[in-house]
Write an enzyme that holds these catalytic residues in place. Structure first.
Site, mmCIF file in Angstrom:
data_model
loop_
_atom_site.group_PDB
_atom_site.id
_atom_site.type_symbol
_atom_site.label_atom_id
_atom_site.label_comp_id
_atom_site.label_asym_id
_atom_site.label_seq_id
_atom_site.Cartn_x
_atom_site.Cartn_y
_atom_site.Cartn_z
ATOM 1 N N HIS A 69 0.883 -1.158 0.000
ATOM 2 C CA HIS A 69 0.000 0.000 0.000
ATOM 3 C C HIS A 69 0.922 1.209 0.000
ATOM 4 C CE1 HIS A 69 1.055 -0.505 4.191
ATOM 5 N NE2 HIS A 69 0.467 0.624 4.536
ATOM 6 N N HIS A 91 1.342 4.015 2.157
ATOM 7 C CA HIS A 91 1.804 4.802 3.297
ATOM 8 C C HIS A 91 3.289 5.101 3.100
ATOM 9 C CE1 HIS A 91 -1.429 3.973 6.568
ATOM 10 N NE2 HIS A 91 -1.426 5.250 6.269
ATOM 11 N N ASP A 112 5.849 5.027 4.918
ATOM 12 C CA ASP A 112 6.867 4.121 5.474
ATOM 13 C C ASP A 112 7.032 2.848 4.644
ATOM 14 O OD1 ASP A 112 4.187 3.729 6.644
ATOM 15 O OD2 ASP A 112 5.076 2.070 7.746
ATOM 16 N N ASP A 141 0.677 -4.048 5.968
ATOM 17 C CA ASP A 141 0.051 -3.543 7.197
ATOM 18 C C ASP A 141 -1.386 -4.054 7.281
ATOM 19 O OD1 ASP A 141 2.358 -2.196 7.552
ATOM 20 O OD2 ASP A 141 1.470 -0.185 7.540
ATOM 21 N N HIS A 154 7.672 -4.986 10.972
ATOM 22 C CA HIS A 154 6.894 -3.737 11.007
ATOM 23 C C HIS A 154 6.373 -3.550 12.437
ATOM 24 C CE1 HIS A 154 3.852 -0.674 10.317
ATOM 25 N NE2 HIS A 154 4.321 -0.488 9.100
#
Ligand SMILES: [Zn+2]
Ligand SMILES: [Zn+2]
Length: 344
Positions: A111, A113, A115, A226, A301
């Site tokens: 995705h 994001h 990070d 995530d 993560h």
């Protein structure tokens, strides 16, 4: 003071002075530099015949620990090299692990994001300089084209400088910009030995967010990206050798949130509270992994990023000894058609 002790101290002082003199000597510096440059040529993972995963980033954006880069896992075989997410500082880890950037197959994004994407431009440059002759392929769900177009635009001038300086022969202009590949969840990539599939995960309100499964010569690795502990992931991961799963240490977060709230930092306390419902609480992960017949669960993560080895065990509270916490530069080796997993 005994004579023996005095002599020992004198030798120690002598060696320290000698060391300081040697380190300031140009020939010694040159020899060390030469050895370092030669060492950078060797490619450790290239000697292994099966499926390997190298941890090139195990951190989340919450907390700063220079020993942990943000989300990045490298999936490597003799024929393939995929990077799953490239968060901040991960290009440094990729370089330290001496991963084979000259033969990077593709970057797979879970995705968008920051990070998970912050290292894209550095990875693109590193693989271009390492000899890639066509555009770096970046795969992702809906939205990847926007991310890639933005990076390509932001680094357009930089690419021009590089070509002008080093020449088209070394850096073919056409290989400079990245190429986006948008997919719907399902089969993403396939050849005779490797199948890469993606599946939706629950990172609500971020949508879409996906995880990946890599199947190679009888071995399988699943990467969550995530997500909360989600049924779709454990269905897709059934029977996998290793699952790398994002992980949230609720006890650590609760303490951080309380400290921030008590000291009047209500904004940060609010962000910490928001984070708790879109990553996986470690306490439910192990049970789900066992039910899905997963051989090895590895937490990465890490939310919040543990600052040291004293706070790391907070992720493993209530879990069995079998579940592992990922560390940057760790290598997981899965020989083909076997059940063996070697960690180094
Ligand atoms: Zn995220
Ligand atoms: Zn993240």
């Amino acid at each position: 003071m005994s004579r023996k002790l005095k002599a020992g101290i004198a030798v120690l002082i002598g060696l320290t002075i000698l060391g300081a003199i040697l380190y300031r000597s140009a020939p010694v510096q040159d020899a060390l530099m030469r050895a370092g440059a030669a060492a950078a040529l060797s490619n450790v993972p290239e000697t292994f015949d099966g499926l390997q995963v190298v941890v090139c980033g195990s951190a989340s954006p919450l907390g700063n620990n220079p020993d942990r880069a943000q989300a990045c896992l490298a999936v490597i075989t003799p024929e393939h090299f995929f990077l799953v997410d490239v968060g901040a500082r991960s290009p440094m880890r990729i370089a330290q692990a001496q991963l084979p950037m000259n033969r990077l197959t593709a970057v797979m994004l879970t995705h968008f994001h920051s990070d998970h994407i912050a290292g894209l431009a550095d990875v693109n440059l590193a693989s271009w300089v390492a000899g890639r002759r066509a555009s770096m392929q970046v795969y992702g769900p809906e939205g990847v084209e926007t991310v890639v177009a933005g990076f390509n635009q932001a680094y357009r001038l930089d690419r021009g400088y590089r070509v002008a300086h080093h020449g088209e022969k070394l850096l073919p202009r056409s290989a400079g910009p990245m190429q986006a590949n948008t997919f719907q969840p399902g089969l993403v990539w396939q050849d005779d030995n490797m199948t890469v599939t993606s599946f939706l995960v629950d990172h609500s309100p971020i949508d879409p967010a996906v995880g990946y499964r890599f199947d190679y010569r009888g071995r399988s690795v699943v990467i969550s990206g995530d997500t909360n502990a989600s049924d779709s992931l454990f269905a897709a991961a059934a029977g996998a050798d290793i699952v790398f799963h994002d992980a949230l240490a609720r006890d650590s977060l609760d303490i951080m949130q309380n400290v921030m709230a008590e000291s009047g930092r209500s904004g940060i306390a609010q962000i910490i509270a928001d984070v708790t419902d879109y990553h996986a609480d470690t306490r439910v992960l192990e049970e789900a992994a066992n039910a899905a017949g997963i051989e090895q669960l590895v937490l990465y993560h890490l939310v919040p990023t543990p600052m040291n080895s004293l706070t790391e065990p907070m992720f493993l509270r209530g879990l069995s000894d079998k579940t592992l916490l990922a560390h940057d530069l760790q290598v997981f080796e899965l020989p083909p058609e076997s059940e063996e997993i070697t960690i180094r």
